[in-house]
Write a protein that holds these residues in place. Structure first.
Motif: not given
Length: 658
Positions: A277-280, A330-343, A581-589
């Motif tokens: 969905a993100l790629s589209r 966990n284990n300070d992983r955000t020092d080497v990577q990031g995250f998007t918002r949760s879905y 947008w995807i989360s608010e539409s209820g598509l993930v569930r």
């Protein structure tokens, strides 16, 4: 509107490419010609008449003087460009002006530092000077980097990704096209959306100004705009990636990532549906990569490096990672990577083997609770005594059968009614008859309730008492099985003493089959996300509708599910917006339920049929016939009664002989 009439500049956005535009030295390449005194004086008088600056000492040729005049005009025009960019594009931004010795005391710097903006001004002599800048900013910030000698700049840019303002808007001046390409290919430049490079060039002796844009971050030229146009100098390059390739690090982890299980052999699963969905939405092409076998999400080694999916993101091998990833530091992983918002959201729980059901012979006692059995027993004794005394009293005032005047006979009569055995003797007197009627009503209700429940308990196996809480799990001494070291670190950092002590019994594994094999052997409990455990139980550990595994009632900790990204991922904002947008539409569930239904039908159905074929204990309608195992309580009673009767008989014979 930005307009220049005397110089040629090119502004290159993002990564740079131009077959026509190059970096040339402004001025003639011929050796300077010495001019005569009359020519020089005439030129000087003309300059003074036009109000230009005084001819500096040391300018001894016409071409040297022309070069000087053109340099002055160049700085003036450059200042106009930078001022225009500032007023049009950086109106509400703070500024950083960094320059080397070539721009000290020039008209450009003087004009920039007098602008009414909050600003930092830095004379750069080494890379340490750039490191001393305050790079963090909570608002918009523009960076003017003016350098003729880019050595300190390159030393700074090519030594990691910090410090740097990845949200800033950068304008580089004084670099060649090749040097600008080196800036944007540096670790910091690759992840910066807004970079402008200004370079000089001639084209057919026509001096003009242009802005050269890039197609997102793919390296394809899309447009050349005149400065006299209203072209956007800092365009949005992350909302439409125009087919750019985004590398996704993932691995098979049902039901979230299923290889080749979708329509037409496509990959399926909740996470894969989110990625598609993100790629589209953002118009990019997915490229799937896998971490090395057995490394999965990855763990932190003693030397501080990472393995698995986290390592791929840390080394910029992939752009994003998905495999039911918990949003956690966990284990300070955000020092080497990031995250998007949760879905999505999940919770980590413990799965344990379901202990064998209680023996079926116990089913005879299960229809009633202990207090019910006690009440029934005392009621039986009470009726035996009451029937006896009623018969004795009735015999005083009339004639009553001898059966009801004997305590033993009255007891046998009472037991017979409870066992639904009709006795041929009927009381003669009214009080005894009334007692017998009410005894029959009581026994009828009692035995009907017992028989109804007994049928259910004979056919349904009763689960044994099992570990349901973390405190009970701590006291049981069982091992905690899990994939990788994520959960061990999470357990050890808990403030709950029982959870913290479980970390000492945590056994990290790298293969799912090994973990499930140990679990089936009763070697411990398996710690994972609840949705994954529910999938395992439904598809792999359910026979005839009876689950062989169970999830403890008390779970450990809730987590949000997000996409892991590179550190300072430039497309994070656009990903977050699309995920919203995807989360608010209820598509993930919806996607999760669809894939769960699909996998249960395929996996569980196949296993059910296979097991049924092996056991052959189901009839066409799926009804379970009662076997000896179900009726074992009945045979135990028969054996007990025969044994007891034999012993009593033996005792009677012995007594008679005596």
């Amino acid at each position: 509107m930005i307009c220049i009439s005397t110089l040629t500049w090119i502004s290159l956005l993002g990564n740079f490419v131009s077959a026509e535009a190059g970096s040339r030295v402004l001025g003639s390449s011929r050796s300077p010609r010495r001019v005569t005194t009359s020519e020089y004086e005439k030129l000087g008088n003309k300059s003074e008449a036009e109000g230009s600056q005084r001819i500096p000492d040391g300018v001894q040729s016409y071409e040297n003087f022309l070069r000087y005049r053109m340099q002055e005009d160049e700085m003036k025009a450059l200042g106009e460009v930078l001022i225009a960019i500032t007023t049009k594009q950086l109106e509400r931004c703070s500024l950083v002006v960094a320059f080397d010795s070539a721009y000290v005391e020039t008209n450009v710097i003087r004009r920039l530092i007098t602008l009414p903006y909050i600003k930092q001004v830095l004379h750069v002599t080494s890379s340490k000077d750039l490191s001393s800048l305050i790079w963090e900013s909570s608002d918009c910030r523009g960076y003017f980097i003016l350098m003729q000698e880019p050595g300190p700049l390159f030393n700074f840019l090519e030594t990691g990704e910090e410090p740097w303002d990845y949200e800033g808007k950068y304008i580089f001046v004084g670099l060649t096209k090749a040097q600008l390409e080196r800036v944007t290919s540096s670790p910091r430049g690759k992840k910066t959306q807004h970079i402008i490079g200004l370079i000089k060039y001639y084209m057919a002796n026509i001096q003009e100004s242009a802005v050269l844009g890039k197609r997102g971050r793919t390296g394809q030229q899309v447009a050349v705009h005149r400065f006299t146009s209203n072209a956007e100098i800092f365009p949005d390059k992350i909302s439409n990636l125009k087919g750019a390739t985004i590398s996704l690090i993932t691995f098979g982890f049902a039901p979230h990532v299923l290889y080749g299980r979708g329509t037409g052999g496509q990959h399926a699963g909740r996470d894969m549906q989110v990625a598609f969905a993100l790629s589209r939405v953002l118009n990019f092409t997915l490229k799937l990569l896998e971490p090395p076998r057995g490394e999965l999400w990855g763990s932190k080694l003693e030397n501080g490096t990472w393995t698995g999916l986290v390592a791929a993101l840390e080394r910029n091998v992939g752009h994003i990672g998905m495999a039911n990833i918990f949003l956690s530091n966990n284990n300070d992983r955000t020092d080497v990577q990031g995250f998007t918002r949760s879905y999505d959201a999940d919770v980590s729980c413990f799965m344990a083997r379901t202990d064998p059901p209680q023996p079926h012979w116990q089913s005879l006692a299960l229809p009633f609770l202990e207090e019910t059995w006690l009440a029934t027993f005392f009621g039986l004794l009470l009726f035996c005594v009451l029937l006896y005394f009623t018969g004795r009293l009735s015999a005083i005032f009339g004639k009553e059968r001898g059966t009801f005047q004997s305590l033993i006979s009255s007891s046998l009569y009472t037991w017979g009614i409870h066992f639904r055995v009709s006795l041929d003797q009927v009381p003669e007197m009214a009080p005894t008859r009334i007692m017998a009627v009410f005894l029959g009503i009581y026994a009828m209700i009692l035995t009907t309730a017992y028989c109804s429940n007994l049928t259910a308990f004979l056919t349904i196996a009763r689960p044994p008492r099992s570990i349901e809480t973390i405190k009970q799990l701590h006291g049981s001494g069982q091992e905690i099985l899990g994939m990788g070291y994520f959960f061990r670190t999470s357990l050890s950092s808990s403030g709950n003493v029982y959870i913290k002590n479980l970390a000492e019994r945590y056994h990290a594994l790298s293969d799912f089959d090994e973990a499930l094999s140990l679990l089936k052997g009763g070697r411990g409990v398996f710690l994972e996300s609840r949705k994954y455990l529910e999938y395992l139980i439904s598809t792999k550990f359910t026979v005839h509708g009876v689950p062989q595994m169970r999830i403890m009632k008390e779970c450990y900790a809730p987590y949000s599910i997000a996409i892991a990204t590179q550190k300072h991922f430039p497309m994070k904002k656009s990903f977050d917006r699309a995920i919203g947008w995807i989360s608010e539409s209820g598509l993930v569930r919806r996607w999760f339920l669809d894939v769960l239904s699909l996998t249960i039908q395929v996996d569980a159905g196949a296993k059910e049929m296979e097991t049924a074929a092996e056991n052959g204990d189901l009839n066409a309608k799926g009804v379970i016939p009662l076997g000896i195992d179900h009726m074992q309580g009945l045979f135990y009673i028969l054996i007990f009664s025969l044994t007891l009767s034999t012993l009593v008989f033996a005792v009677e014979i012995s007594c008679c002989k005596g």
